[in-house]
Motif scaffolding. Structure first.
Motif, PDB file in Angstrom:
ATOM      1  N   GLN A 112       0.847  -1.327   0.037  1.00 46.55           N
ATOM      2  CA  GLN A 112       0.052  -0.031   0.004  1.00 46.55           C
ATOM      3  C   GLN A 112       0.881   1.308  -0.076  1.00 46.55           C
ATOM      4  O   GLN A 112       0.925   1.971  -1.098  1.00 46.55           O
ATOM      5  CB  GLN A 112      -1.075   0.001   1.126  1.00 46.55           C
ATOM      6  N   CYS A 113       1.600   1.503   1.190  1.00 46.71           N
ATOM      7  CA  CYS A 113       2.376   2.724   1.148  1.00 46.71           C
ATOM      8  C   CYS A 113       3.742   2.200   0.630  1.00 46.71           C
ATOM      9  O   CYS A 113       4.465   3.323  -0.040  1.00 46.71           O
ATOM     10  CB  CYS A 113       2.637   3.459   2.469  1.00 46.71           C
ATOM     11  N   GLY A 114       3.888   1.313   0.572  1.00 47.16           N
ATOM     12  CA  GLY A 114       5.395   0.792  -0.124  1.00 47.16           C
ATOM     13  C   GLY A 114       6.567   1.037   0.824  1.00 47.16           C
ATOM     14  O   GLY A 114       7.665   0.542   0.584  1.00 47.16           O
ATOM     15  N   CYS A 116       7.541  -0.682   3.572  1.00 48.82           N
ATOM     16  CA  CYS A 116       8.374  -2.030   3.608  1.00 48.82           C
ATOM     17  C   CYS A 116       8.621  -2.808   2.774  1.00 48.82           C
ATOM     18  O   CYS A 116       9.280  -3.792   2.726  1.00 48.82           O
ATOM     19  CB  CYS A 116       7.078  -2.944   4.516  1.00 48.82           C
ATOM     20  N   CYS A 148       4.633  -5.065   8.165  1.00 51.04           N
ATOM     21  CA  CYS A 148       3.899  -3.922   7.343  1.00 51.04           C
ATOM     22  C   CYS A 148       2.923  -3.668   7.990  1.00 51.04           C
ATOM     23  O   CYS A 148       1.914  -4.152   8.172  1.00 51.04           O
ATOM     24  CB  CYS A 148       3.320  -5.104   6.012  1.00 51.04           C
ATOM     25  N   ARG A 149       3.166  -1.987   8.202  1.00 53.63           N
ATOM     26  CA  ARG A 149       2.097  -1.462   8.953  1.00 53.63           C
ATOM     27  C   ARG A 149       0.800  -1.261   8.267  1.00 53.63           C
ATOM     28  O   ARG A 149      -0.245  -1.137   8.843  1.00 53.63           O
ATOM     29  CB  ARG A 149       2.754   0.088   9.115  1.00 53.63           C
ATOM     30  N   CYS A 150       0.814  -1.558   6.988  1.00 50.11           N
ATOM     31  CA  CYS A 150      -0.536  -1.506   6.118  1.00 50.11           C
ATOM     32  C   CYS A 150      -1.431  -2.870   6.018  1.00 50.11           C
ATOM     33  O   CYS A 150      -2.594  -2.823   5.560  1.00 50.11           O
ATOM     34  CB  CYS A 150      -0.200  -0.849   4.691  1.00 50.11           C
TER      35      CYS A 150
HETATM   36  S1  FES Z   1       3.079  -1.299   2.449  1.00 46.20           S
HETATM   37 FE1  FES Z   1       2.926   0.082   3.973  1.00 46.20          FE
HETATM   38  S2  FES Z   1       4.296  -0.797   5.516  1.00 46.20           S
HETATM   39 FE2  FES Z   1       4.198  -2.337   4.037  1.00 46.20          FE
END
Ligand code: FES
Ligand code: FES
Length: 173
Positions: A112-114, A116, A148-150
């Protein structure tokens, strides 16, 4: 050169010469004994794909490959890489041809945010080199060092499961 309170001249800290192959290129560097591999990559070599998440070996965002094995760059001193072959996320693709693990992450929308993602992909390539994971449950267990925080975990697992056979065929990194 500065003087300490006793009047003696302070000695500059000695740098250590190291040689490594970094993303296929031979490099000769002089590093301070306490410089981590992660700081060397990000701050001295401008390879900022490897991320600094926790800086304490707990998140896996900094994972790179040393001699084909996954390591946390934040816990690895640069001097420990003398003579090593290092691959970071910047070195996985073959020119314009993405590595099979990179392709699978895109196909499965495994981020998602990328933040990790570089560490996840390097770790997954290391996992392929280990030859230990054979199903989704094993992938989940053996990738548990990469957070992965997302919460994109199920897509990450699916991407890795699909790419593992191709990675093993191509000899990993
Ligand atoms: S994609 Fe956002 S922390 Fe893994
Ligand atoms: S930054 Fe290295 S494990 Fe978190």
């Amino acid at each position: 050169m500065s003087a300490n309170p006793n009047g003696a001249a302070a000695q500059p800290f000695a740098r250590h010469p190291i040689r490594m192959t970094l993303n296929g290129q031979p490099r000769q560097l002089d590093v301070l004994p306490w410089t981590t591999l992660l700081d060397l990559l990000r701050e001295q070599l401008d390879l900022v794909g490897s991320k600094k998440g926790c800086d304490h070996g707990q998140c896996g965002a900094c994972t790179v490959l040393r001699d084909g094995k996954r390591v946390n760059a934040c816990l690895t001193l640069a001097v420990m890489c003398d003579g090593a072959e290092l691959t970071t996320i910047e070195g996985l693709a073959d020119g314009d041809q993405l590595h099979p693990m990179q392709q699978a992450f895109i196909k499965h929308d495994a981020f998602q945010c990328g933040y990790c993602t570089p560490g996840q992909i390097c770790s997954a390539v290391g996992l392929a080199n280990e030859g230990r994971a054979h199903d989704g449950a094993q992938i989940q267990e053996l990738m548990s060092g990469n957070l992965c925080r997302c919460g994109a975990y199920s897509n990450i697992r699916d991407a890795i499961e699909e790419a593992l056979p191709a990675c093993r065929r191509s000899g990993g990194e």
